[in-house]
Write a protein that holds these residues in place. Sequence first.
Motif, PDB file in Angstrom:
ATOM      1  N   TRP A 195      -8.817   8.529  -4.003  1.00 28.70           N
ATOM      2  CA  TRP A 195      -9.060   8.696  -2.572  1.00 28.70           C
ATOM      3  C   TRP A 195     -10.036   9.844  -2.386  1.00 28.70           C
ATOM      4  CZ3 TRP A 195      -6.934   5.841   1.490  1.00 28.70           C
ATOM      5  CH2 TRP A 195      -6.028   4.854   1.088  1.00 28.70           C
ATOM      6  N   THR A 225       6.536   5.330  -2.870  1.00 28.53           N
ATOM      7  CA  THR A 225       5.372   4.459  -2.661  1.00 28.53           C
ATOM      8  C   THR A 225       4.855   4.012  -4.020  1.00 28.53           C
ATOM      9  OG1 THR A 225       4.766   5.650  -0.642  1.00 28.53           O
ATOM     10  CG2 THR A 225       3.042   4.330  -1.689  1.00 28.53           C
ATOM     11  N   ASP A 253      -5.569  15.840   7.434  1.00 26.83           N
ATOM     12  CA  ASP A 253      -5.417  14.625   6.638  1.00 26.83           C
ATOM     13  C   ASP A 253      -6.503  14.487   5.577  1.00 26.83           C
ATOM     14  OD1 ASP A 253      -7.678  13.851   8.057  1.00 26.83           O
ATOM     15  OD2 ASP A 253      -6.757  12.073   8.929  1.00 26.83           O
ATOM     16  N   LYS A 309     -10.266   5.587   0.708  1.00 30.39           N
ATOM     17  CA  LYS A 309     -10.017   5.108  -0.656  1.00 30.39           C
ATOM     18  C   LYS A 309     -11.320   4.692  -1.331  1.00 30.39           C
ATOM     19  CE  LYS A 309      -9.106   0.275   0.104  1.00 30.39           C
ATOM     20  NZ  LYS A 309      -8.470  -0.868  -0.463  1.00 30.39           N
ATOM     21  N   SER A 344       2.446  -1.153  -2.861  1.00 33.00           N
ATOM     22  CA  SER A 344       2.708  -0.942  -1.430  1.00 33.00           C
ATOM     23  C   SER A 344       1.442  -1.269  -0.651  1.00 33.00           C
ATOM     24  CB  SER A 344       3.104   0.510  -1.177  1.00 33.00           C
ATOM     25  OG  SER A 344       4.299   0.841  -1.839  1.00 33.00           O
ATOM     26  N   ASP A 345       1.601  -1.533   0.653  1.00 30.55           N
ATOM     27  CA  ASP A 345       0.404  -1.867   1.427  1.00 30.55           C
ATOM     28  C   ASP A 345      -0.512  -0.644   1.556  1.00 30.55           C
ATOM     29  OD1 ASP A 345       1.097  -0.315   3.760  1.00 30.55           O
ATOM     30  OD2 ASP A 345       2.275  -1.976   4.517  1.00 30.55           O
ATOM     31  N   GLU A 346      -1.738  -0.888   1.956  1.00 30.31           N
ATOM     32  CA  GLU A 346      -2.756   0.165   2.000  1.00 30.31           C
ATOM     33  C   GLU A 346      -2.364   1.321   2.920  1.00 30.31           C
ATOM     34  OE1 GLU A 346      -7.439   0.828   3.118  1.00 30.31           O
ATOM     35  OE2 GLU A 346      -6.800  -1.159   2.493  1.00 30.31           O
ATOM     36  N   THR A 347      -1.711   1.025   4.031  1.00 37.24           N
ATOM     37  CA  THR A 347      -1.295   2.091   4.953  1.00 37.24           C
ATOM     38  C   THR A 347      -0.306   3.036   4.275  1.00 37.24           C
ATOM     39  OG1 THR A 347      -1.650   0.665   6.874  1.00 37.24           O
ATOM     40  CG2 THR A 347      -0.228   2.592   7.185  1.00 37.24           C
ATOM     41  N   ASP A 348       0.658   2.491   3.554  1.00 42.53           N
ATOM     42  CA  ASP A 348       1.629   3.330   2.853  1.00 42.53           C
ATOM     43  C   ASP A 348       0.944   4.157   1.761  1.00 42.53           C
ATOM     44  OD1 ASP A 348       3.724   2.441   4.428  1.00 42.53           O
ATOM     45  OD2 ASP A 348       4.368   0.925   2.981  1.00 42.53           O
ATOM     46  N   ARG A 349      -0.007   3.562   1.043  1.00 40.24           N
ATOM     47  CA  ARG A 349      -0.732   4.303   0.007  1.00 40.24           C
ATOM     48  C   ARG A 349      -1.580   5.407   0.636  1.00 40.24           C
ATOM     49  NH1 ARG A 349      -2.469  -0.783  -1.457  1.00 40.24           N
ATOM     50  NH2 ARG A 349      -4.624  -0.048  -1.621  1.00 40.24           N
ATOM     51  N   TYR A 350      -2.163   5.139   1.799  1.00 41.08           N
ATOM     52  CA  TYR A 350      -2.944   6.140   2.537  1.00 41.08           C
ATOM     53  C   TYR A 350      -2.056   7.317   2.942  1.00 41.08           C
ATOM     54  CZ  TYR A 350      -5.345   8.097   6.649  1.00 41.08           C
ATOM     55  OH  TYR A 350      -5.903   8.938   7.576  1.00 41.08           O
ATOM     56  N   LEU A 351      -0.884   7.034   3.495  1.00 45.56           N
ATOM     57  CA  LEU A 351       0.040   8.096   3.898  1.00 45.56           C
ATOM     58  C   LEU A 351       0.498   8.913   2.689  1.00 45.56           C
ATOM     59  CD1 LEU A 351       2.126   6.190   6.583  1.00 45.56           C
ATOM     60  CD2 LEU A 351       0.371   7.945   6.981  1.00 45.56           C
TER      61      LEU A 351
END
Length: 98
Positions: free
Chosen positions: A65, A19, A74, A79, A23-30
């Motif tokens: 984050w 990542t 989780d 963020k 990368s998109d926000e979802t990938d950064r979140y994961l």
Amino acid sequence: MASNGDTRCAATSPGIKNTTSLSDETDRYLAAIAVFRTMTLTGKIQANKAGYLKITFADGGTENWFVTEPMMSDGGMIKQPGSLVKGDGIPKAKTCTA
């Protein structure tokens, strides 16, 4: 808690390890969740302390984050607006130590 976690060292999935800050926000979140879980499991951060994680992505970019619910699996990650420092989008190799 203010800790730095590198996705290349904390994640086991190749997709998350690679990542980048672009990368998109979802990938950064994961990726942030993966770093949080690994750091709590290895004792690098205390799972009962709220605060923030500074995530380093595979391209060297970073993002903060907030850990709002440290006892959840989780971390209740949110963020920090405006904290994304972009790299070049190209994953770099990294040697990780225990």
